[in-house]
Design a protein around this motif. Structure first.
Motif, short mmCIF file in Angstrom:
data_model
loop_
_atom_site.label_atom_id
_atom_site.label_comp_id
_atom_site.label_asym_id
_atom_site.label_seq_id
_atom_site.Cartn_x
_atom_site.Cartn_y
_atom_site.Cartn_z
N GLY A 38 0.82 -1.21 0.00
CA GLY A 38 0.00 0.00 0.00
C GLY A 38 0.85 1.25 0.00
N ILE A 69 -4.87 -3.92 -5.09
CA ILE A 69 -4.28 -2.61 -4.80
C ILE A 69 -3.99 -1.89 -6.11
N CYS A 169 -4.71 2.97 -1.73
CA CYS A 169 -3.47 2.29 -1.34
C CYS A 169 -3.16 2.54 0.13
#
Length: 342
Positions: A38, A69, A169
């Protein structure tokens, strides 16, 4: 509003190094989790929006469970493209090290990092940073590297570049590193950041479902097997042990990410206050721990398993056989009985 927490001279140095850089590499730890990926992808999107040439290089493949993601499919995995990964490190004029505190945690990329002539910027929330970086932003009291990165972005004046992709993210890392905000999540600033990410358009419910409630058939099978057959309870010690050895992993065609979150399950038993999960890896045993209340599993990981982390969520590595790792757990468990004395 969030108060500045990063020293002004460090923010200035990050801005200067980033401004003159054109070929940037972002890297994170082996077996990347939601926080590592992330933070890496959030920074990737921010730098790309500035017009920078940027690559995310991971030591190994992205777990299937985290492929949602934004942009993560663009990450370069060294296990598949080792020569290209090393080339990117050689050509970089700036390297960001995210979510790891020691060079060995990037495994096969360690030599590429240590031989690089590029400036290094470390942003991490683990104890005792060992990376010899030009700028070290280390705040172990912060619950995730994504949360820390958000603070850095804000202080750099880059908040305008936080769009829905970046926000998604960052939220993913914050969410996964706190077990959906069920531990290490008492900081009021955490919820100020969540509010800002919601204003950037994230769908927090959808992200939760993708991170925690989307499973493959094999994932359900290996998790069910681990709970039913390979979890051992010691209620008199307030402990539970989970073990998955090489044969177990081969039986269920283990892939990275299939056991994500599994370590938390035994804590649903009221008598269990901490859990140790031992999983066979290449040449070592991967150790994950979780606890409740004042049980400092980071101390256990530091003392017995070459690791560390937060009080209620920590990890490490054991270099030996699984049988030796189990015996080490038993020794650690006896040591931790002191936390249950009246």
């Amino acid at each position: 509003m969030l108060n500045p927490i990063i020293e002004a001279d460090k923010i200035k140095k990050i801005e200067e190094l980033t401004r003159v850089a054109n070929n940037i590499v972002i890297t994170c730890h082996l077996a990347p989790d939601g926080d590592a990926l992330g933070s890496s992808m959030a920074l990737y999107h921010v730098l790309a929006a500035m017009g920078k040439k940027v690559h995310v290089v991971t030591p190994d493949q992205v777990p299937v469970s985290l492929m949602f993601i934004p942009g993560v499919k663009e990450a370069v995995a060294a296990t598949r493209h080792e020569d290209f990964s090393r080339q990117l490190f050689r050509e970089a004029d700036l390297i960001f090290c995210l979510d790891f505190n020691a060079p060995y945690r990037i495994d096969r990329l360690q030599s590429a990092l240590e031989s690089s002539k590029a400036p290094l910027i470390l942003i991490d929330h683990h104890l005792n940073p060992e990376v010899k970086a030009d700028v070290i932003v280390s705040r172990p009291e912060i619950s995730s590297t994504c949360m820390l990165l958000f603070r850095v972005i804000c202080q750099l004046g880059w908040f305008r570049l936080v769009d829905k992709k970046v926000a998604s993210c960052i939220y993913t890392g914050m969410m996964t590193d706190t077990g959906n905000f069920s531990y290490n999540s008492q900081d009021p600033d955490l919820y100020i950041v969540i509010a800002e990410l919601l204003r950037r358009g994230i769908d927090k419910d959808a992200l939760y479902k993708k991170a925690f409630n989307t499973k493959t058939i094999n994932q359900l099978k290996i998790n069910g097997y681990a709970i039913a057959e390979r979890t051992y309870f010691y209620p008199e010690h307030g402990a539970a042990l989970m073990v998955l050895d090489k044969d177990d992993l081969e039986k269920y065609d283990y892939q990275p990410g299939l056991t994500e979150g599994l370590v938390n399950v035994p804590l649903s038993v009221p008598e269990i206050k901490y859990v140790v999960f031992l999983r066979q890896a290449d040449g070592y045993v991967k150790v994950s721990t979780r606890s409740e209340g004042d049980i400092p599993v980071n101390e256990m990981c530091s003392k017995y398993f070459n690791g560390g982390g937060h009080k209620n969520a920590a990890g490490g590595e054991f270099y030996g056989t699984m049988e030796e790792a189990v015996k080490t757990f038993e020794k650690a468990m006896a040591d931790f009985d002191k936390y249950f004395k009246e």
